[in-house]
Design an enzyme around this catalytic site. Structure first.
Site, PDB file in Angstrom:
ATOM      1  N   ASP A 108      47.327  29.440  56.304  1.00  0.00           N
ATOM      2  CA  ASP A 108      48.177  29.668  55.220  1.00  0.00           C
ATOM      3  C   ASP A 108      48.824  28.273  54.956  1.00  0.00           C
ATOM      4  O   ASP A 108      49.209  27.400  55.821  1.00  0.00           O
ATOM      5  CB  ASP A 108      49.303  30.520  55.695  1.00  0.00           C
ATOM      6  CG  ASP A 108      48.862  32.047  55.621  1.00  0.00           C
ATOM      7  OD1 ASP A 108      48.272  32.081  54.669  1.00  0.00           O
ATOM      8  OD2 ASP A 108      49.659  32.726  56.053  1.00  0.00           O
ATOM      9  N   TYR A 119      35.254  30.333  51.619  1.00  0.00           N
ATOM     10  CA  TYR A 119      35.663  31.035  50.231  1.00  0.00           C
ATOM     11  C   TYR A 119      36.060  30.341  49.060  1.00  0.00           C
ATOM     12  O   TYR A 119      35.338  30.283  47.906  1.00  0.00           O
ATOM     13  CB  TYR A 119      36.792  32.218  50.523  1.00  0.00           C
ATOM     14  CG  TYR A 119      37.333  32.652  49.312  1.00  0.00           C
ATOM     15  CD1 TYR A 119      36.909  33.319  48.431  1.00  0.00           C
ATOM     16  CD2 TYR A 119      38.647  32.284  48.867  1.00  0.00           C
ATOM     17  CE1 TYR A 119      37.365  33.715  47.195  1.00  0.00           C
ATOM     18  CE2 TYR A 119      39.262  32.586  47.761  1.00  0.00           C
ATOM     19  CZ  TYR A 119      38.693  33.390  47.021  1.00  0.00           C
ATOM     20  OH  TYR A 119      39.537  33.943  45.748  1.00  0.00           O
ATOM     21  N   PHE A 164      33.835  38.825  37.677  1.00  0.00           N
ATOM     22  CA  PHE A 164      34.524  39.274  38.725  1.00  0.00           C
ATOM     23  C   PHE A 164      33.979  39.295  39.918  1.00  0.00           C
ATOM     24  O   PHE A 164      34.464  39.063  41.200  1.00  0.00           O
ATOM     25  CB  PHE A 164      35.349  40.521  38.519  1.00  0.00           C
ATOM     26  CG  PHE A 164      36.401  40.292  37.359  1.00  0.00           C
ATOM     27  CD1 PHE A 164      37.629  39.652  37.542  1.00  0.00           C
ATOM     28  CD2 PHE A 164      36.100  41.123  36.119  1.00  0.00           C
ATOM     29  CE1 PHE A 164      38.377  39.599  36.406  1.00  0.00           C
ATOM     30  CE2 PHE A 164      36.891  40.974  35.225  1.00  0.00           C
ATOM     31  CZ  PHE A 164      38.243  40.457  35.397  1.00  0.00           C
TER      32      PHE A 164
HETATM   33  C1  UD1 Z   1      45.092  35.019  50.160  1.00  0.00           C
HETATM   34  C2  UD1 Z   1      43.897  34.002  50.670  1.00  0.00           C
HETATM   35  C3  UD1 Z   1      43.320  33.523  49.596  1.00  0.00           C
HETATM   36  C4  UD1 Z   1      43.000  34.435  48.399  1.00  0.00           C
HETATM   37  C5  UD1 Z   1      43.949  35.536  48.216  1.00  0.00           C
HETATM   38  C6  UD1 Z   1      43.662  36.635  47.392  1.00  0.00           C
HETATM   39  C7  UD1 Z   1      44.347  33.090  53.101  1.00  0.00           C
HETATM   40  C8  UD1 Z   1      44.671  32.033  53.732  1.00  0.00           C
HETATM   41  N1  UD1 Z   1      44.487  32.920  51.726  1.00  0.00           N
HETATM   42  O1  UD1 Z   1      45.936  34.221  49.693  1.00  0.00           O
HETATM   43  O2  UD1 Z   1      42.507  32.342  49.743  1.00  0.00           O
HETATM   44  O3  UD1 Z   1      42.366  33.796  47.236  1.00  0.00           O
HETATM   45  O4  UD1 Z   1      44.824  35.987  49.411  1.00  0.00           O
HETATM   46  O5  UD1 Z   1      43.057  37.718  48.082  1.00  0.00           O
HETATM   47  O6  UD1 Z   1      43.934  33.864  53.542  1.00  0.00           O
HETATM   48  N2  UD1 Z   1      51.892  37.557  54.576  1.00  0.00           N
HETATM   49  C9  UD1 Z   1      52.491  38.072  55.696  1.00  0.00           C
HETATM   50  N3  UD1 Z   1      52.190  39.382  56.319  1.00  0.00           N
HETATM   51  C10 UD1 Z   1      50.931  40.119  55.950  1.00  0.00           C
HETATM   52  C11 UD1 Z   1      50.111  39.545  55.092  1.00  0.00           C
HETATM   53  C12 UD1 Z   1      50.532  38.410  54.353  1.00  0.00           C
HETATM   54  O7  UD1 Z   1      53.516  37.591  56.055  1.00  0.00           O
HETATM   55  O8  UD1 Z   1      50.757  41.026  56.261  1.00  0.00           O
HETATM   56  C13 UD1 Z   1      52.295  36.502  54.178  1.00  0.00           C
HETATM   57  C14 UD1 Z   1      51.077  35.171  54.255  1.00  0.00           C
HETATM   58  O9  UD1 Z   1      51.294  34.540  55.520  1.00  0.00           O
HETATM   59  C15 UD1 Z   1      51.401  34.250  52.864  1.00  0.00           C
HETATM   60  C16 UD1 Z   1      52.045  35.609  51.896  1.00  0.00           C
HETATM   61  O10 UD1 Z   1      52.304  36.630  52.649  1.00  0.00           O
HETATM   62  O11 UD1 Z   1      52.424  33.737  53.212  1.00  0.00           O
HETATM   63  C17 UD1 Z   1      50.815  35.906  50.792  1.00  0.00           C
HETATM   64  O12 UD1 Z   1      49.605  36.150  51.647  1.00  0.00           O
HETATM   65  P1  UD1 Z   1      48.612  36.835  50.782  1.00  0.00           P
HETATM   66  O13 UD1 Z   1      49.149  37.916  50.116  1.00  0.00           O
HETATM   67  O14 UD1 Z   1      47.369  36.985  51.870  1.00  0.00           O
HETATM   68  O15 UD1 Z   1      47.946  35.807  49.879  1.00  0.00           O
HETATM   69  P2  UD1 Z   1      47.637  34.180  49.970  1.00  0.00           P
HETATM   70  O16 UD1 Z   1      47.643  33.860  51.523  1.00  0.00           O
HETATM   71  O17 UD1 Z   1      48.462  33.414  49.073  1.00  0.00           O
END
Ligand code: UD1
Length: 344
Positions: free
Chosen positions: A299, A152, A84
Site C-alpha cells: 500500500d 498487475y 475492460f
Molecule cells: C487497490 C490495488 C490497486 C488496484 C485497485 C483497484 C493494492 C496495493 N492496490 O488499490 O492496484 O488498481 O485496488 O482494484 O492492492 N483498506 C483497508 N481495509 C480493507 C481494504 C482496504 O483499510 O479491508 C485500505 C487500504 O489499505 C487502502 C485503502 O483502504 O489504504 C484503499 O484500498 P483499496 O480499496 O484496496 O484500493 P487501493 O489500495 O488504492
C-alpha cells in the site's frame, strides 16, 4: 450519431456502468465477456435500466482470436472499442505473474490485432493510477513517470507502451484512462460491484460489514504520514468514471493527433480510510465496527489525481459527491446482498 461499440469485459463493475451510459446515449453495443469474474445478469439489468435491447453478447475470452472475430462480426462495422477485460488483484498478480501477462497483455495484443484486421483503430483502454507506483509529489499528473511496483501494474503499463507503439505505426486513436478508486453504484441500486469471495478493496468490504455479512472492517495501518494516520485515496463515483469513457470515445472520433491520449480519471480530492468510513456512516446512518491492524504490504500512503487534463481535453470532471457514492453503493448492497447470485 449512433455508433457501434465493442466492449470487452462489459459485464464487470466499471464495464456494466459504462454499457448503461452508452446505451442511454443511443449507441449499439457488442459485449465480449467470458464471465470469469462477472455475471450475465449484470447485462440483463443494464438493458432493463436503459430500456434498450441494442446490446449483443458474445461469450468468449479476449485472448481467443476467434471469439474476438466473432464479436466484430456480430457488430457489423465497429466504430470503437473499450477494453475492460482483465485481471486486477495485486496479490494474485504477485503469485501468478504469467497469468496476468497472459490475460492483460496477451489479451490486449489479440484484441489490437483483431481491431487492425477489422479496420477499427479507435480504442479506450482501462489503465490504472497504480502505474505511478510510489510517487512522492502530488497531485499526480500524466506527464510524471510510470514506475509500477507489482506485476498487475506492470502489465497495465506494458499495454500502454504497446498502444503507444501502435499509435506511432499510424492511424490509431487510443485513450489510456488511468482510473483512481471507483466506488458506489448506479443510483437505481440494480447494478454495482460484485466481487467474488472476500473483497480486497475498501468500499465493497465496508458495505458488506454494513450489511452484516462480515463482522468488522479491518483498517490496514494507522501510522502512515497522513493527518489521521490512515491512507489517502482519490475515490470517485463509478457513474462519473463510466461517463468519462463515453466522452473519451466521442473525443477520439473527432481527434486527429496521432499520439495516445493518457488521462487521469479521478476527482483531485483525497480521502483517508477513516474519512471514507465516517462519510459512509453519515450518508447511511449506520455504524461500521472497526479494527485497526498492521499495514497491508504494497500500500502507498497517498494517491491523488490531477484531473485537469481530463477537464481540459474532454471537458470531463467528477461531479458526484461522497454522499452519493455511499448512498448508491449502500442501496446496491442492500438490494443485492449476494450480488448477482441468487443466494448469499
Ligand atoms: C487497490 C490495488 C490497486 C488496484 C485497485 C483497484 C493494492 C496495493 N492496490 O488499490 O492496484 O488498481 O485496488 O482494484 O492492492 N483498506 C483497508 N481495509 C480493507 C481494504 C482496504 O483499510 O479491508 C485500505 C487500504 O489499505 C487502502 C485503502 O483502504 O489504504 C484503499 O484500498 P483499496 O480499496 O484496496 O484500493 P487501493 O489500495 O488504492
Amino acid at each position: 450519431m449512433v455508433r457501434r461499440v465493442l466492449i470487452t469485459g462489459g459485464a464487470g463493475f466499471i464495464g456494466s456502468h459504462t454499457c448503461l451510459v452508452l446505451l442511454e446515449q443511443g449507441h449499439e453495443l457488442v459485449v465480449l465477456d467470458n464471465f470469469d469474474n462477472s455475471s450475465p445478469e449484470a447485462l440483463r439489468r443494464v438493458q432493463e435500466l436503459a430500456g434498450s435491447t441494442q446490446l449483443n453478447l458474445v461469450e468468449g475470452d479476449v485472448r481467443d482470436p476467434s471469439a474476438v472475430d466473432q464479436a466484430f462480426s456480430a457488430a457489423g462495422t465497429v466504430d470503437g472499442v473499450i477494453h475492460f477485460a482483465g485481471l486486477k488483484a495485486v496479490e494474485e498478480s504477485v503469485s501468478d505473474p504469467l497469468h496476468y501477462w497472459d490475460v492483460n497483455v496477451n489479451g490486449s495484443r489479440v484484441l489490437a490485432a483483431a481491431m487492425d484486421r477489422h479496420g477499427c483503430r479507435t480504442l479506450v483502454f482501462s489503465s490504472t493510477s497504480t502505474a505511478y507506483g510510489k510517487p512522492e509529489t502530488f497531485p499526480l499528473r500524466e506527464d510524471m513517470p510510470t514506475a509500477p511496483v507489482n506485476p498487475y501494474a506492470e502489465t497495465k503499463v506494458a499495454v500502454e507502451q504497446m498502444l503507444t507503439a501502435l499509435c506511432r505505426s499510424g492511424s490509431w486513436q487510443v485513450a489510456c484512462l488511468r482510473y483512481f478508486n471507483p466506488v458506489g453504484a448506479h443510483p437505481s441500486g440494480r447494478i454495482g460491484e460484485d466481487p467474488m469471495g472476500i473483497p480486497n478493496n475498501l468500499f465493497p468490504f465496508m458495505t458488506q460489514v454494513a450489511a452484516g455479512r462480515r463482522d468488522r472492517l479491518l483498517i490496514f495501518g494507522q501510522d502512515y504520514p497522513t493527518p489521521d494516520g490512515t491512507c489517502i485515496r482519490d475515490y470517485l463515483h463509478v457513474m462519473d468514471l463510466a461517463e468519462a469513457h463515453g466522452m473519451a470515445l466521442e473525443h477520439l472520433w473527432e481527434r486527429t493527433t496521432p499520439d495516445p491520449l493518457t488521462l487521469n480519471i479521478g476527482t483531485g480530492r483525497g480521502l483517508s480510510v477513516l474519512e471514507m468510513v465516517r462519510g459512509f456512516e453519515q450518508a447511511t446512518g449506520l455504524t461500521i465496527p472497526l479494527e485497526f491492524v498492521g499495514r497491508r504490504p504494497g500500500d502507498v500512503p497517498r494517491s491523488l489525481a490531477s484531473p485537469e487534463k481530463a477537464q481540459t481535453v474532454l471537458g470531463w470532471s467528477a461531479h458526484r459527491t461522497l454522499e452519493e457514492m455511499c448512498r448508491d453503493g449502500w442501496s446496491w448492497q442492500q438490494g443485492n446482498p449476494a450480488g448477482y447470485r441468487q443466494n448469499p
